[in-house]
Structure formats: structure tokens, C-alpha cells
Design a protein around this motif. Sequence first.
Motif, PDB file in Angstrom:
ATOM      1  N   ALA A 383       0.815  -1.206   0.000  1.00 11.47           N
ATOM      2  CA  ALA A 383       0.000   0.000   0.000  1.00 11.47           C
ATOM      3  C   ALA A 383       0.856   1.267   0.000  1.00 11.47           C
ATOM      4  N   GLY A 384       0.434   2.227  -0.787  1.00 10.21           N
ATOM      5  CA  GLY A 384       1.041   3.555  -0.736  1.00 10.21           C
ATOM      6  C   GLY A 384       0.476   4.330   0.435  1.00 10.21           C
ATOM      7  N   SER A 385       1.249   5.250   0.975  1.00 10.14           N
ATOM      8  CA  SER A 385       0.791   5.960   2.170  1.00 10.14           C
ATOM      9  C   SER A 385       1.110   7.445   2.109  1.00 10.14           C
ATOM     10  N   CYS A 386       0.294   8.196   2.817  1.00 14.32           N
ATOM     11  CA  CYS A 386       0.545   9.611   3.073  1.00 14.32           C
ATOM     12  C   CYS A 386       0.474   9.822   4.585  1.00 14.32           C
ATOM     13  N   ARG A 387       1.454  10.559   5.105  1.00 13.13           N
ATOM     14  CA  ARG A 387       1.470  10.834   6.538  1.00 13.13           C
ATOM     15  C   ARG A 387       1.571  12.338   6.769  1.00 13.13           C
ATOM     16  N   TYR A 388       0.795  12.808   7.720  1.00 10.84           N
ATOM     17  CA  TYR A 388       0.802  14.221   8.091  1.00 10.84           C
ATOM     18  C   TYR A 388       0.941  14.349   9.600  1.00 10.84           C
ATOM     19  N   LEU A 389       1.558  15.450  10.027  1.00 10.99           N
ATOM     20  CA  LEU A 389       1.461  15.907  11.406  1.00 10.99           C
ATOM     21  C   LEU A 389       0.544  17.117  11.408  1.00 10.99           C
ATOM     22  N   ARG A 484     -15.253  25.443  14.315  1.00  9.07           N
ATOM     23  CA  ARG A 484     -14.880  25.490  15.725  1.00  9.07           C
ATOM     24  C   ARG A 484     -13.926  26.641  16.045  1.00  9.07           C
ATOM     25  N   GLN A 485     -13.590  27.449  15.053  1.00 10.33           N
ATOM     26  CA  GLN A 485     -12.676  28.586  15.211  1.00 10.33           C
ATOM     27  C   GLN A 485     -11.317  28.141  15.769  1.00 10.33           C
ATOM     28  N   VAL A 486     -10.803  27.081  15.161  1.00 13.17           N
ATOM     29  CA  VAL A 486      -9.509  26.509  15.525  1.00 13.17           C
ATOM     30  C   VAL A 486      -8.586  26.594  14.322  1.00 13.17           C
ATOM     31  N   ASP A 487      -7.390  27.107  14.511  1.00 10.53           N
ATOM     32  CA  ASP A 487      -6.423  27.200  13.420  1.00 10.53           C
ATOM     33  C   ASP A 487      -5.764  25.845  13.177  1.00 10.53           C
ATOM     34  N   THR A 488      -5.365  25.624  11.921  1.00 13.82           N
ATOM     35  CA  THR A 488      -4.790  24.330  11.532  1.00 13.82           C
ATOM     36  C   THR A 488      -3.456  24.521  10.844  1.00 13.82           C
ATOM     37  N   GLN A 489      -2.498  23.679  11.208  1.00 10.20           N
ATOM     38  CA  GLN A 489      -1.221  23.623  10.502  1.00 10.20           C
ATOM     39  C   GLN A 489      -0.939  22.152  10.160  1.00 10.20           C
ATOM     40  N   LEU A 490      -0.716  21.874   8.873  1.00  7.01           N
ATOM     41  CA  LEU A 490      -0.463  20.506   8.429  1.00  7.01           C
ATOM     42  C   LEU A 490       0.936  20.406   7.845  1.00  7.01           C
ATOM     43  N   GLU A 491       1.644  19.330   8.201  1.00  2.91           N
ATOM     44  CA  GLU A 491       2.966  19.065   7.660  1.00  2.91           C
ATOM     45  C   GLU A 491       2.977  17.666   7.035  1.00  2.91           C
ATOM     46  N   LEU A 492       3.206  17.602   5.728  1.00  4.66           N
ATOM     47  CA  LEU A 492       3.323  16.318   5.048  1.00  4.66           C
ATOM     48  C   LEU A 492       4.693  15.726   5.385  1.00  4.66           C
ATOM     49  N   THR A 493       4.716  14.590   6.080  1.00  4.83           N
ATOM     50  CA  THR A 493       5.990  14.002   6.506  1.00  4.83           C
ATOM     51  C   THR A 493       6.431  12.836   5.623  1.00  4.83           C
ATOM     52  N   MET A 494       5.503  12.211   4.906  1.00  2.00           N
ATOM     53  CA  MET A 494       5.881  11.125   4.020  1.00  2.00           C
ATOM     54  C   MET A 494       4.807  10.906   2.971  1.00  2.00           C
ATOM     55  N   ARG A 495       5.258  10.629   1.763  1.00  4.31           N
ATOM     56  CA  ARG A 495       4.343  10.256   0.685  1.00  4.31           C
ATOM     57  C   ARG A 495       5.033   9.163  -0.119  1.00  4.31           C
ATOM     58  N   ALA A 496       4.490   7.968  -0.098  1.00  7.36           N
ATOM     59  CA  ALA A 496       5.089   6.832  -0.811  1.00  7.36           C
ATOM     60  C   ALA A 496       4.053   6.224  -1.734  1.00  7.36           C
ATOM     61  N   ALA A 497       4.461   6.006  -2.966  1.00  7.55           N
ATOM     62  CA  ALA A 497       3.557   5.411  -3.942  1.00  7.55           C
ATOM     63  C   ALA A 497       3.342   3.936  -3.637  1.00  7.55           C
TER      64      ALA A 497
END
Length: 583
Positions: A383-389, A484-497
Motif C-alpha cells: 500500500a502507498g501511504s501519506c502521513r501528516y502531522l 470550531r474557530q480553531v487554526d490548523t497547521q499541516l505538515e506532510l511528513t511522508m508520501r510513498a507510492a
Amino acid sequence: MTTTLDYLNTCDAETFALTLSGIYEHSPWIPQRTASARPFATATALKLALQQTVSDASDADQLNLIRAHPELVGKADVALTTESTNEQTAAGLHLCSADEFATLQQCNAAYNLRFDFPFILAVKGPDGLGLTREAIIRAFKRRLTHQVADEIAENLRQISRIAELRLNDLLDTQPAMGLQIMAWSEVIGAWSDDASGLTCAYLTEAHRQTAAQMVQWMQDAGMTASIDAVGNVVGRYQSDHPDAKTLMTGSHYDTVRNGGTYDGREGILLPIAVIRHLHQRGEKLPFHLEVIGFAEEEGVRYKSTFLGSNAVTGHFDMSLLARTDADGITMRDALEFAGHDFTQIPAIARNRADYLGFIEVHIEQGPVLLQRNLPVGIVTSIAGSCRYLVTLTGMASHAGTTPMTMRKDAAAAAAEIILLVEQRCSGITSLVGTVGQLQVPGGSVNVIPGVCNLSLDIRAADDSVRDAAVADILSGIEAICARRQVDTQLELTMRAAAAPCAPWLMQQLAAATERAGVAPFMLLSGAGHDAMSLVNLTDVAMLFTRCGNGGISHNPLETMTADDAELSAHILLDFLRHFTPKA
């Protein structure tokens, strides 16, 4: 006279059932119902047929089979058979101390109260050499927490293991290669970065000691062996044809923190055992066979995965040499301390034209084979995967004075996101989504969470399926946080086909599996493996070995049996002997 498979195949049904009467406790109906399935091509086929008879039985028959077994050192109504007496004696249960005996009696009482059937454990253990009393008590206590249906299934699996070991004794056969693989695993499994469990991170002392030992085992097996500039252990079993191409196999020898004994390492030790078997018989192959113990796959020390296999495929990122670990040690310094010339890493890259393919044997790390009572399976795709923090920032405020309608609760947003991931990834074949990390930094019982951190891991066999789920989840996160008036920050840490396995290699693995007496079963790998990197060099295939203890992996409870390891080794051996290069 030793009982043989040929004898069991040709004797009358009554004699067949009588000969196997001691295999299952007080349950002659199992061999009686199995007799009509003869002849069996292999002992494995016989074992699986007996197991299938149990699986096909009614719930009442299965419960009666479980209740036909005695308690461990208990005062059960069921009489111990000669086989059970010998097994419990071999485990030293007759030598229990007063405290051990009292503990087992307490466990028996609690277990019977919870489940109303006896606790069953193959006390000879995964390697057939016997569990310690301490290990038996640990297993007893752990399984007391199971649900009833899960424990019925586990008891039936333990009964199958007991039957397998008894059948080995009856046929006077032992899994020599499987036992060797497990013995080697125990040796290197004792070398760890910490004392609390098995942790073997890239280029630590335990890692270097493991590499040196594998070089020795490769050489003893008849291979040339060395450690390359990135720390890969490379062994070659040379063909008598100097211009022959090379078939590659192997896996990684680093581990996660507090990991399992067989993850990765089975795929190195098993082919060494197979080559040892060939070498002892003076048998060569028409191609070179290269076994690589990849130095790093898990990303524990430097947060970058597939360092070893990426070097082999020519995709090693030299900028990673400047990356530091938790102690501030750069990868460059770690390599130099280990005696490696990092400037030679680019030279590790292989030439695609020299290779016939890559085969990786690996413990499944999941419950699919276990639940299907299958010892091995053939992987269709990784399986390919995507990971975020994900960092969610709301407003920390007093839990007692802030009305529910006026809150900017980061943890509540996280909870809604977790449910979103679960909902979006349910019901779609091969698609899975996980929030594996969740923290409220500096959280207090009387403060509304102002910050929440979570991880996001989305995987699928098809990249388009995965990417569609990722897009929907990220859009959903944005909507949840806006509401919900919550700020979001996303960091892509890995993307594998995703890495599909080559059908022509899968077909040859399937043929070898069938010749071993096992119906080929195809399954997806949800976990990542070095084969994902090797697709950049050559065609790949994978053989999975069944994982015990409910399919638990990346955990000290990770286990397999010597018989399953033996079967995987024989399948690989047969595959090599019949291997036909791609036209």
C-alpha cells in the motif's frame, strides 16, 4: 516403525483415524472426518486438512473439542492423555514452585469463571522446544482480558499448534531450517540499544554487532559477505556461470523501538538458511543469489526510511548526511564512527540490467493469514501511504467559566477529525486511515485544550483511492476547524507510492506454494517494506509468513512458529530451483 505420510495416505480409513487418535485430545471425529480428503501431497497438506475439519465443525463440536482439554496443572474433570502429560511435564509444570502453582490455580479459576472452558496453550511453544513457566503465566494473564469469541478462536489455534507438534513427532520430522532461523533470531534479538526490549536503531552498537554476526553466518553458509558504505550486509551465493544475472532477496535488520524479533530479520535469516541448505548439498543455481540485510528501513534514529534500499537503487539522498539524531550526532559522523566511507554511498547503486528480480520474505505483521488458518500468503501490492502531522490551535481557557458555545477546543476538534478519518476510510477495500499519535501539550484537568497535536496516516493499494481519501479528509479538517474557530497547521511528513508486485513472480511463488501443499492465497500488504524501494530497480514479489498472537507486530509479542518459518523456507527453496527469468 515410523509412521509415514505414504502409509497414512494408503491405509484404510479406520486405521488412518486410529493412527492419528492422539493428535487431537479425546476427539477421534477429527481424523475420522479428514480421512476422505486423502491423499495428501505433503505433511503440511495433512495438517491443513485436519485444521479445516475443525474449522468446518459446528460451534458445539468446537466447544466440545476445547472442553476435551485439561487445565494446566489443574484439577479438571478431563483426564490427561499421554500426550498432554508428556507436554506438561516437558514444560516443567510438575516442578512449579508454591507461588507458581498458586498463580496458575488463580488463573484457572478466573479463566473458568470468565469463559466456562479451559485455557489451552501449546506449552512446547513457537519453536517446539518449550515455554518457560514464566512465559506460560504471562500468556495466561494476558489472555484473561480477551473477549469470548476471540478466546475461542485463540484456543482453536493453540489446539492446531499442539496437533502440528504431535504430528511432527508421529512422522519423526522436525523443521530444521525453521529452528535455525528462530535460533539465529534469538541471538541477534538479545542485542538492543536498551535493556527493556528490542531496539536496534541505525548504526548503534547493537546494530553494528548484528551486522557483523550476519556477515559471519553468511560466510558460514557458503557465501561471500561484506558490509557496504551505508551499512547494508551483502552476501552473494555465486553461480558456476560467471556471466549469470542476479536474483536479489533480503529485508531490513534495524527495528522500531521495543519491536519484534522477526520483523525484517526473517527475510535475511531465512534465505541464509536456504543457501546453507544448498551449500551443504553442493548445489548451485543458474544465477547469482544476493542476500541483502538492509541497514535501515524503520526511520527510528534519523526520521528517514529506506536508507539501505534507497542506496541500492541509487536513490539515497546525500543531504540526509547532515541530519542529526536526538543526541545531536549527524548521520555523517555516525557512519564515520562505524568505519564507513560515506563518500562511497553513490557507488552502492546497482545496474538494473544485472538483476532478474527481488523477492522479500516477511512476517505478515497482521491477522489476515492467522484468521484464515493459512501459514503463508503471496503479496499482491504494498500500500502507498501519506502521513501528516497536524497541529490544532484554539484557545486555552477556564473549564468552569467558559460556556460550551464559546469554546475554541482544540481537542474537541481533534476528536471530530478522528471520527472523520474512521468514517471516510471505512468500507473501501484496502483503504485504511489512522490517527496514531494524539497529544494535548501541557494539558490540565481544568483547562480547555488550547493546542492539540495529532498524526494522520492514510494508506491504500491504489494511489488514486488513497489520494481521494486524503483530499476529502483535508477538506473535512478545514471545515471542522473553521466551524470550531480553531487554526490548523499541516505538515506532510511522508508520501510513498503503492508498489504492485510483478504478476510473473507472483505466479512462480504461487506454484511453489501449491507444491508445498498450501492453496495460494493473495493479500495486500498494508505495511511498508524494502520492496517498495526496490521497484525502482527491478520487479518485486513478497511472501508473507503467518504472524501469531493475534497478528501483533512492532511489539515484543510478535511471534511465528518454526514450522511456518520452515514452510516459507521450503517455498523459497522450491521457487529458486524452479525459477524462470522473465521472457
